[in-house]
Design an enzyme around this catalytic site. Structure first.
Site, PDB file in Angstrom:
ATOM      1  N   GLY A 279     -50.873   4.209  -4.936  1.00  0.00           N
ATOM      2  CA  GLY A 279     -50.033   4.685  -3.220  1.00  0.00           C
ATOM      3  C   GLY A 279     -51.595   4.784  -2.516  1.00  0.00           C
ATOM      4  N   CYS A 280     -52.547   4.553  -3.374  1.00  0.00           N
ATOM      5  CA  CYS A 280     -53.923   4.279  -2.143  1.00  0.00           C
ATOM      6  C   CYS A 280     -54.375   2.790  -2.576  1.00  0.00           C
ATOM      7  CB  CYS A 280     -54.888   5.028  -3.457  1.00  0.00           C
ATOM      8  SG  CYS A 280     -54.896   6.788  -3.523  1.00  0.00           S
ATOM      9  N   GLU A 281     -54.941   2.468  -1.745  1.00  0.00           N
ATOM     10  CA  GLU A 281     -55.084   0.952  -1.109  1.00  0.00           C
ATOM     11  C   GLU A 281     -56.907   0.631  -2.316  1.00  0.00           C
ATOM     12  OE1 GLU A 281     -56.015  -0.523   2.782  1.00  0.00           O
ATOM     13  OE2 GLU A 281     -53.258  -0.210   3.124  1.00  0.00           O
TER      14      GLU A 281
END
Length: 134
Positions: A50-52
């Site tokens: 969910g993190c770039e």
């Protein structure tokens, strides 16, 4: 809710910063002081989805209080994660569920820096902390 002592110190530091440039420098410094995770901990099982950016998180329960460690490949994210760790380390699972992420970064004067993708990433980190604390 009372802040952990280190979080209160960080809040005071950020609130006394003279403008955005100084807060940005502080953010980088906090990220630079984040203790490094071992290469063993930087594995797929510890990766926060969910993190770039790449973010890894490990947590350990000690005497009813959670201690987290994290790392990121992105300097800005490392700083934001470092400030999140100051806010949550030492909390019980119940207190951890009460943490208001937008409010914390707003108090620090950093909400402008939280683009939707960074916000989502930090929320993913907090969600993962709560999953570990179940």
């Amino acid at each position: 809710m009372t802040l952990p002592a280190e979080a209160a110190d960080a809040l005071q530091t950020f609130q006394s910063a003279a403008g955005w440039e100084q807060r940005a420098r502080l953010l980088m410094q906090f990220g630079d002081h984040l203790p490094a995770l071992s290469e063993t901990d930087k594995c797929e099982a510890n990766r926060v989805h969910g993190c770039e950016s790449l973010v890894w998180l490990v947590g350990e329960l000690r005497d009813g209080h959670w201690q987290f460690a994290a790392s990121s490949d992105a300097r800005m994210i490392r700083g934001l994660v470092a400030l999140l760790l100051l806010r949550v380390n030492g909390l019980s699972a119940a207190a951890l569920r009460q943490v208001d992420l937008p409010d914390w970064f707003n108090q620090l004067g950093l909400s402008r820096q939280l683009s939707p993708s960074r916000s989502n990433g930090l929320n993913a980190v907090l969600t993962r902390m709560n999953e570990l604390a179940k």
